[in-house]
Design a protein around this motif. Structure first.
Motif, PDB file in Angstrom:
ATOM      1  N   MET A 171       0.847  -1.192   0.000  1.00 37.07           N
ATOM      2  CA  MET A 171       0.000   0.000   0.000  1.00 37.07           C
ATOM      3  C   MET A 171       0.879   1.237   0.000  1.00 37.07           C
ATOM      4  O   MET A 171       1.973   1.241   0.566  1.00 37.07           O
ATOM      5  CB  MET A 171      -0.898  -0.020   1.246  1.00 37.07           C
ATOM      6  N   MET A 172       0.416   2.287  -0.638  1.00 36.87           N
ATOM      7  CA  MET A 172       1.103   3.573  -0.634  1.00 36.87           C
ATOM      8  C   MET A 172       0.070   4.658  -0.349  1.00 36.87           C
ATOM      9  O   MET A 172      -1.032   4.664  -0.923  1.00 36.87           O
ATOM     10  CB  MET A 172       1.763   3.853  -1.989  1.00 36.87           C
ATOM     11  N   VAL A 173       0.436   5.589   0.558  1.00 37.36           N
ATOM     12  CA  VAL A 173      -0.406   6.755   0.844  1.00 37.36           C
ATOM     13  C   VAL A 173       0.510   7.970   0.828  1.00 37.36           C
ATOM     14  O   VAL A 173       1.558   7.984   1.502  1.00 37.36           O
ATOM     15  CB  VAL A 173      -1.096   6.643   2.227  1.00 37.36           C
ATOM     16  N   ARG A 174       0.139   9.003   0.069  1.00 37.72           N
ATOM     17  CA  ARG A 174       0.951  10.221   0.040  1.00 37.72           C
ATOM     18  C   ARG A 174       0.077  11.427  -0.249  1.00 37.72           C
ATOM     19  O   ARG A 174      -1.004  11.305  -0.824  1.00 37.72           O
ATOM     20  CB  ARG A 174       2.075  10.111  -0.989  1.00 37.72           C
ATOM     21  N   ILE A 175       0.633  12.586   0.219  1.00 37.39           N
ATOM     22  CA  ILE A 175      -0.061  13.851   0.007  1.00 37.39           C
ATOM     23  C   ILE A 175       0.779  14.670  -0.953  1.00 37.39           C
ATOM     24  O   ILE A 175       1.991  14.853  -0.753  1.00 37.39           O
ATOM     25  CB  ILE A 175      -0.266  14.595   1.333  1.00 37.39           C
ATOM     26  N   ILE A 176       0.113  15.167  -2.017  1.00 40.83           N
ATOM     27  CA  ILE A 176       0.804  15.928  -3.054  1.00 40.83           C
ATOM     28  C   ILE A 176       0.364  17.383  -2.957  1.00 40.83           C
ATOM     29  O   ILE A 176      -0.828  17.698  -2.942  1.00 40.83           O
ATOM     30  CB  ILE A 176       0.475  15.374  -4.446  1.00 40.83           C
ATOM     31  N   ALA A 177       1.378  18.288  -2.856  1.00 43.24           N
ATOM     32  CA  ALA A 177       1.102  19.729  -2.785  1.00 43.24           C
ATOM     33  C   ALA A 177       0.807  20.248  -4.186  1.00 43.24           C
ATOM     34  O   ALA A 177       1.149  19.594  -5.190  1.00 43.24           O
ATOM     35  CB  ALA A 177       2.281  20.457  -2.171  1.00 43.24           C
ATOM     36  N   PRO A 178       0.224  21.451  -4.293  1.00 37.75           N
ATOM     37  CA  PRO A 178      -0.076  22.005  -5.619  1.00 37.75           C
ATOM     38  C   PRO A 178       1.151  22.167  -6.502  1.00 37.75           C
ATOM     39  O   PRO A 178       1.054  22.176  -7.721  1.00 37.75           O
ATOM     40  CB  PRO A 178      -0.726  23.348  -5.304  1.00 37.75           C
ATOM     41  N   ASN A 179       2.346  22.282  -5.884  1.00 41.36           N
ATOM     42  CA  ASN A 179       3.566  22.424  -6.693  1.00 41.36           C
ATOM     43  C   ASN A 179       4.158  21.073  -7.074  1.00 41.36           C
ATOM     44  O   ASN A 179       5.315  20.972  -7.477  1.00 41.36           O
ATOM     45  CB  ASN A 179       4.602  23.250  -5.939  1.00 41.36           C
ATOM     46  N   ARG A 180       3.367  20.006  -6.891  1.00 43.13           N
ATOM     47  CA  ARG A 180       3.730  18.631  -7.261  1.00 43.13           C
ATOM     48  C   ARG A 180       4.816  18.032  -6.352  1.00 43.13           C
ATOM     49  O   ARG A 180       5.483  17.075  -6.735  1.00 43.13           O
ATOM     50  CB  ARG A 180       4.173  18.536  -8.720  1.00 43.13           C
ATOM     51  N   ASP A 181       4.991  18.596  -5.188  1.00 45.21           N
ATOM     52  CA  ASP A 181       5.912  17.998  -4.229  1.00 45.21           C
ATOM     53  C   ASP A 181       5.141  17.025  -3.342  1.00 45.21           C
ATOM     54  O   ASP A 181       4.000  17.303  -2.937  1.00 45.21           O
ATOM     55  CB  ASP A 181       6.563  19.073  -3.340  1.00 45.21           C
ATOM     56  N   VAL A 182       5.800  15.897  -3.057  1.00 45.94           N
ATOM     57  CA  VAL A 182       5.212  14.947  -2.123  1.00 45.94           C
ATOM     58  C   VAL A 182       5.598  15.412  -0.713  1.00 45.94           C
ATOM     59  O   VAL A 182       6.761  15.303  -0.303  1.00 45.94           O
ATOM     60  CB  VAL A 182       5.720  13.526  -2.390  1.00 45.94           C
ATOM     61  N   VAL A 183       4.648  15.935   0.021  1.00 44.15           N
ATOM     62  CA  VAL A 183       4.936  16.550   1.334  1.00 44.15           C
ATOM     63  C   VAL A 183       4.767  15.555   2.465  1.00 44.15           C
ATOM     64  O   VAL A 183       5.238  15.804   3.581  1.00 44.15           O
ATOM     65  CB  VAL A 183       4.015  17.771   1.569  1.00 44.15           C
ATOM     66  N   ALA A 184       4.104  14.446   2.241  1.00 43.21           N
ATOM     67  CA  ALA A 184       3.953  13.419   3.267  1.00 43.21           C
ATOM     68  C   ALA A 184       3.626  12.111   2.556  1.00 43.21           C
ATOM     69  O   ALA A 184       2.947  12.104   1.532  1.00 43.21           O
ATOM     70  CB  ALA A 184       2.846  13.777   4.259  1.00 43.21           C
ATOM     71  N   GLY A 185       4.116  11.018   3.143  1.00 41.18           N
ATOM     72  CA  GLY A 185       3.786   9.752   2.504  1.00 41.18           C
ATOM     73  C   GLY A 185       4.394   8.559   3.184  1.00 41.18           C
ATOM     74  O   GLY A 185       5.402   8.675   3.873  1.00 41.18           O
ATOM     75  N   ILE A 186       3.760   7.398   2.973  1.00 38.52           N
ATOM     76  CA  ILE A 186       4.272   6.121   3.435  1.00 38.52           C
ATOM     77  C   ILE A 186       4.060   5.118   2.286  1.00 38.52           C
ATOM     78  O   ILE A 186       3.118   5.242   1.508  1.00 38.52           O
ATOM     79  CB  ILE A 186       3.555   5.625   4.708  1.00 38.52           C
ATOM     80  N   SER A 187       4.951   4.104   2.225  1.00 38.10           N
ATOM     81  CA  SER A 187       4.814   3.109   1.167  1.00 38.10           C
ATOM     82  C   SER A 187       5.449   1.807   1.620  1.00 38.10           C
ATOM     83  O   SER A 187       6.509   1.828   2.255  1.00 38.10           O
ATOM     84  CB  SER A 187       5.487   3.597  -0.115  1.00 38.10           C
ATOM     85  N   THR A 188       4.802   0.721   1.319  1.00 40.33           N
ATOM     86  CA  THR A 188       5.345  -0.610   1.623  1.00 40.33           C
ATOM     87  C   THR A 188       5.624  -1.381   0.336  1.00 40.33           C
ATOM     88  O   THR A 188       5.777  -2.606   0.361  1.00 40.33           O
ATOM     89  CB  THR A 188       4.342  -1.403   2.496  1.00 40.33           C
ATOM     90  N   HIS A 189       5.681  -0.656  -0.790  1.00 40.19           N
ATOM     91  CA  HIS A 189       5.916  -1.310  -2.076  1.00 40.19           C
ATOM     92  C   HIS A 189       6.696  -0.349  -2.955  1.00 40.19           C
ATOM     93  O   HIS A 189       6.292   0.802  -3.171  1.00 40.19           O
ATOM     94  CB  HIS A 189       4.586  -1.677  -2.742  1.00 40.19           C
TER      95      HIS A 189
END
Length: 455
Positions: A75-93
């Motif tokens: 699973m992957m969960v991430r938050i993308i800012a309007p400037n296309r930066d990933v500002v938060a996230g977790i991933s197991t794959h």
């Protein structure tokens, strides 16, 4: 390519096409169904995440523990800012993390199929009051689904191959059943052509209640008709040969007698000449009758019917025969406008044959009555002559049949007249019947279809 091979290939290809279409449809249906279910699960997961108030405050996005509670295998969960930066996230794959970062202002789902490995992505907007501040993206590696779909695809391919093999084997058996009667029919035809014998199909084929059974029945009926026709032809040739041989033998005998004795015996010479002339006339009549029969058979495919005034044609024919034989032929018509549907010349020939017989074997006036019954014209020719024995009546229409051979010979008959008459009547879709009693006379009844204008 034989018919059997074509049937096997066509049936196998048709079955293969059906199976392939069914399997492909089933495969994509299951794929779409599982994808939809997984999408619903991701959507519920996203709703759970968005219920956390900290998600809607961008100042909390830098907290490492913000998304830890939503960590799951593959699973992957991430938050993308309007400037296309990933500002938060977790991933197991790892492969999920490599998915391109794209900021969208609306809801979005995407299915990535990388050589059979499936990944599902979902994006949901994050709002602070009425302002979008980011995009929540969830990714799911569908390992179990991918493996299951591979097994399903392999199973469907194996099933398709099995169905194709079964179709080929069953096609061999099925076409053998279908081709067997056709092959027997072909062999029968070859036997008829090769041996000049009339071979029929076995009841095993003709008793079937399907098109092949009907084909076999039709073939047997055709063979029986050909056999009957062949027998009639042989009988006709034999009878014609016999009839031709008799006058020729008489002519030859008298010619030989003239050559040996006729020069010195005027009486013998006169007798021989009279006999030769009589037999020549009889031979001429026989040949003409045979030619008429041949002409009738040749014209079977050239029927050209038209309205024929039966009363007028009968009066004309009776008038000519009355003058020729110096006899009374009385025509009585209930209606002068009896119009038949037929051909004038053959009908005239029919009337001549019937009237000629009536005049030859009766010394009293011959009466002809014409009337109509429903959709038929009824013509009755009645004489008061010597009549016909009851045992001979069923055979009167047979070729060369004579009630009294000596009587026919003296009158110049050939034994073909009534046969020709019946053939003409049947050609006009009518019927002819003879009723007679010895010493009481003969009655011939002819029924012919009326033309529409007179029916």
């Amino acid at each position: 390519m034989s018919l059997r091979t074509r049937l096997i290939l066509l049936s196998s290809l048709w079955i293969l096409l059906i199976v392939v279409v069914f399997n492909v449809s089933l495969y994509f249906y299951i794929s779409a169904s599982t994808t939809l279910n997984e999408t619903k699960l991701l959507w519920k997961k996203a709703q759970i995440i968005l219920r956390n108030p900290e998600i809607h405050d961008s100042s909390n996005w830098t907290k490492p523990e913000l998304l830890e509670d939503f960590k799951e295998p593959d699973m992957m969960v991430r938050i993308i800012a309007p400037n296309r930066d990933v500002v938060a996230g977790i991933s197991t794959h790892v492969q999920l993390s490599g998915y391109p970062v794209v900021f969208r202002s609306n809801y979005y789902t995407d299915m990535v199929n990388d050589f059979g490995f499936r990944m599902l992505f979902l994006q949901v907007p994050i709002y602070d009051d009425d302002r979008q501040i980011g995009q929540l993206e969830l990714g799911k590696a569908l390992n179990v689904v991918s493996e299951w779909m591979k097994q399903l695809g392999t199973g469907l391919v194996i099933a398709t191959g099995g169905v194709l093999a079964f179709a080929l084997i069953s096609g061999l058996v099925y076409t053998q059943i279908i081709i067997r009667p056709i092959r027997e029919l072909l062999e029968s035809m070859k036997a008829v052509r090769r041996n000049r014998t009339f071979v029929t199909l076995s009841p095993k084929i003709t008793s079937q209640k399907d098109e092949l059974g009907k084909l076999g029945q039709t073939f047997n009926e055709m063979i029986e008709a050909l056999r009957e026709h062949d027998e009639k032809q042989k009988q006709f040739v034999a009878d014609a040969s016999h009839e031709l041989r008799t006058p020729l033998t008489v002519i030859e005998s008298y010619t030989s007698l003239l050559r040996r004795w006729g020069a010195n015996d005027p009486a013998l010479r006169e007798e021989a000449l009279q006999a030769i002339q009589a037999e020549t006339s009889r031979l001429k009549g026989l040949i003409q009758a045979l030619l008429r029969l041949a002409e009738l058979e040749r014209m079977e495919a050239e029927i050209s019917f038209q309205p024929v005034e039966a009363v007028a044609l009968m009066r004309e024919t009776a008038g000519r025969l009355s003058v020729a034989f110096e006899r009374d032929l009385v025509v009585d018509a209930a209606d002068e406008r009896i119009v038949c549907w037929g051909e004038p010349e053959p009908l005239k020939q029919l009337f001549v044959i019937v009237l000629d017989n009536a005049v030859k074997y009766s010394r009293r006036p011959v009466r002809i009555r014409l009337s109509r019954e429903r959709s038929e014209a009824v013509i009755v020719v009645k004489d008061e002559g010597i009549g016909i024995p009851e045992a001979d009546i069923p055979h009167l229409f047979e070729r060369f049949y004579r009630v009294d051979k000596m009587r026919h010979r003296s009158s110049g008959g050939t034994g073909l007249g009534l046969s020709i008459a019946k053939q003409i009547v049947e050609r006009h879709n009518g019927s002819i019947r003879i009723r007679s009693r010895e010493t009481r006379g003969t009655e011939v009844e002819i029924r012919l279809p009326l033309a529409e204008e007179s029916s």
